[in-house]
Write an enzyme that holds these catalytic residues in place. Structure first.
Site, mmCIF file in Angstrom:
data_model
loop_
_atom_site.group_PDB
_atom_site.id
_atom_site.type_symbol
_atom_site.label_atom_id
_atom_site.label_comp_id
_atom_site.label_asym_id
_atom_site.label_seq_id
_atom_site.Cartn_x
_atom_site.Cartn_y
_atom_site.Cartn_z
ATOM 1 N N GLU A 71 0.223 -1.351 5.588
ATOM 2 C CA GLU A 71 1.251 -0.901 6.528
ATOM 3 C C GLU A 71 1.075 0.575 6.858
ATOM 4 O O GLU A 71 1.276 0.993 8.006
ATOM 5 C CB GLU A 71 2.639 -1.161 5.930
ATOM 6 C CG GLU A 71 3.798 -0.951 6.916
ATOM 7 C CD GLU A 71 4.353 0.469 6.929
ATOM 8 O OE1 GLU A 71 5.197 0.753 7.808
ATOM 9 O OE2 GLU A 71 3.949 1.292 6.076
ATOM 10 N N ASP B 123 0.813 -1.214 0.000
ATOM 11 C CA ASP B 123 0.000 0.000 0.000
ATOM 12 C C ASP B 123 0.846 1.262 0.000
ATOM 13 O O ASP B 123 2.018 1.260 0.380
ATOM 14 C CB ASP B 123 -0.954 0.009 1.199
ATOM 15 C CG ASP B 123 -0.224 0.074 2.539
ATOM 16 O OD1 ASP B 123 0.781 -0.634 2.700
ATOM 17 O OD2 ASP B 123 -0.681 0.817 3.429
#
Length: 410
Positions: A177, A82
């Site tokens: 994350e 991400d």
């Protein structure tokens, strides 16, 4: 050095994978799921073994079996899919070859944004290198698609060069994350290695095994709203109570006035009306004892203010988020020694500093798998001024290969 590295990186960053803190799903966005399946297929095409996507936690996992007869420790390499909370749609990277270390780099054609050495002195470190920047409208995504690129390229190289001996290696690419929940569902039993590294740091040389201890405080304030014309000795303005609470915290222990190993209280959100208000803080410190005292200080302030009111108007909930991975890793520093020796072999100077933040490795380490963090090369992350040098990614790739090789020689 690695012909497919730049092609891989550009492909990855042009794929939108922004996470969403408001989502209750894992992964938090469908674009991450789609990207995970792209990585899954690429790992299979490389010739990795036991490649699979875990729908329960959003991680793509694969194995490169040992090619030596003797028993050595197995190693994992981890990166996240991400990108941060900034525009990540239609990423259009710019490539600046043989950067002269002085020139200002326009970000896009309209001249609104630029990278200058005056504002970003770190640019001068990249003289003669090939830089990849944004066009000024999006982030780049080097955090952490540079890490994915480096791990994927290193596996590709090791498969193509079986003469390089290594033990069992595993890779994992995971979600979310950037919103702090990516590692919450990580399955250590599936990722069956002795230790691991996240490739998620900044400039070349970074090696990090000390992070913050982290918590979040959520505060609810109950006011008493009456007409301001008749408010004397009756009104309790929840907004003012919030201001008074904040003013009781140490004024210099905030992010903008701290560095190094200094901890802080950080007010993230404050909203409400005179009748009720809500505040959100994050609490950070490298020292666990001081971290606990910070949490207790907030509770004590609320307790004392409630005593002054003669009733509970301030309620506070503190939730631990992650802890300093040093508590785990310092029990066996050989995994740090291995990286430092490997860095020396590939002519990289280690930069060992505490992280003023956390990584997926913070949580994974406390799950029983020691996981320090290694540089991935990006700079100015999470915004339009982000950039990475091709040479930085090449060095990180070479380091992964050298770690695997050196470990096999132990």
């Amino acid at each position: 050095m690695y012909p497919k590295l730049l092609e891989r990186f550009l492909k990855y960053v042009k794929t939108e994978t922004r996470s969403d803190a408001a989502s209750s799903t894992t992964p938090s966005t469908p674009t991450q799921i789609a990207f995970a399946h792209v990585l899954e297929e690429e790992l299979k095409e490389l010739g990795m073994s036991d490649v699979f996507y875990n729908e329960a936690n959003g991680f793509v996992i694969a194995t490169l079996p040992s090619n030596i007869d003797k028993e050595v420790r197995s190693i994992g390499f981890i990166a996240h899919m991400d990108t941060a909370d900034f525009n990540a749609v239609n990423v259009n990277p710019q490539i600046i070859e043989d950067y002269d270390g002085q020139s200002t780099i326009p970000l896009g054609k309209d001249g609104k944004y630029e990278l200058s050495v005056a504002e970003f002195p770190n640019l001068a470190n990249y003289t003669g290198q090939t830089l990849i920047t944004t066009d000024g409208t999006t982030l780049l995504g080097a955090d952490d698609k540079s890490g994915i690129t480096e791990i994927m390229t290193a596996m590709d190289y090791l498969i193509a060069h079986p003469e390089i001996k290594h033990g069992k290696l595993m890779v994992a690419f995971g979600p979310d994350e950037e919103i702090g929940v990516g590692a919450d569902k990580f399955d250590v039993s599936q990722f069956d290695v002795d230790f691991a590294y996240t490739m998620d740091g900044g400039p070349v040389g970074e090696l990090q095994f000390e992070t913050f201890n982290a918590a979040q405080a959520e505060i609810e304030i109950e006011g008493k709203n009456v007409h301001p014309g008749t408010a004397k000795n009756t009104m309790v303005n929840a907004l003012q109570v919030g201001i008074d609470f904040h003013d009781r915290l140490p004024k210099n222990e905030v992010p903008e006035k701290t560095d190094g190993r200094d901890g802080f209280y950080h007010l993230l959100h404050f909203a409400g009306v005179p009748d009720e208000a809500k505040m959100t803080y994050i609490i950070r410190d490298h020292n666990h004892d001081i971290f606990d005292k910070r949490k207790q200080n907030m509770l004590t302030i609320a307790e004392n203010m409630n005593k002054d009111f003669g009733q509970e108007r301030i309620s506070i909930k503190i939730t631990d988020q992650y802890f300093n991975m040093r508590e785990v890793i310092e029990k066996d520093m050989s995994i740090i020694d291995l990286v430092e020796e490997a860095m020396g072999n590939v002519k990289i100077t280690p930069i060992v500093e505490p992280v003023r933040g956390g990584t997926d490795g913070s949580k994974i380490s406390f799950m029983g798998l020691p996981t320090p963090n290694i540089f991935a090369g990006g700079e100015n992350m999470h915004g339009r001024f982000e950039f990475v040098a091709v040479e930085s990614m090449e060095k990180a790739t070479s380091l992964i290969i050298e770690i695997a090789k050196l470990n096999a020689e132990k």
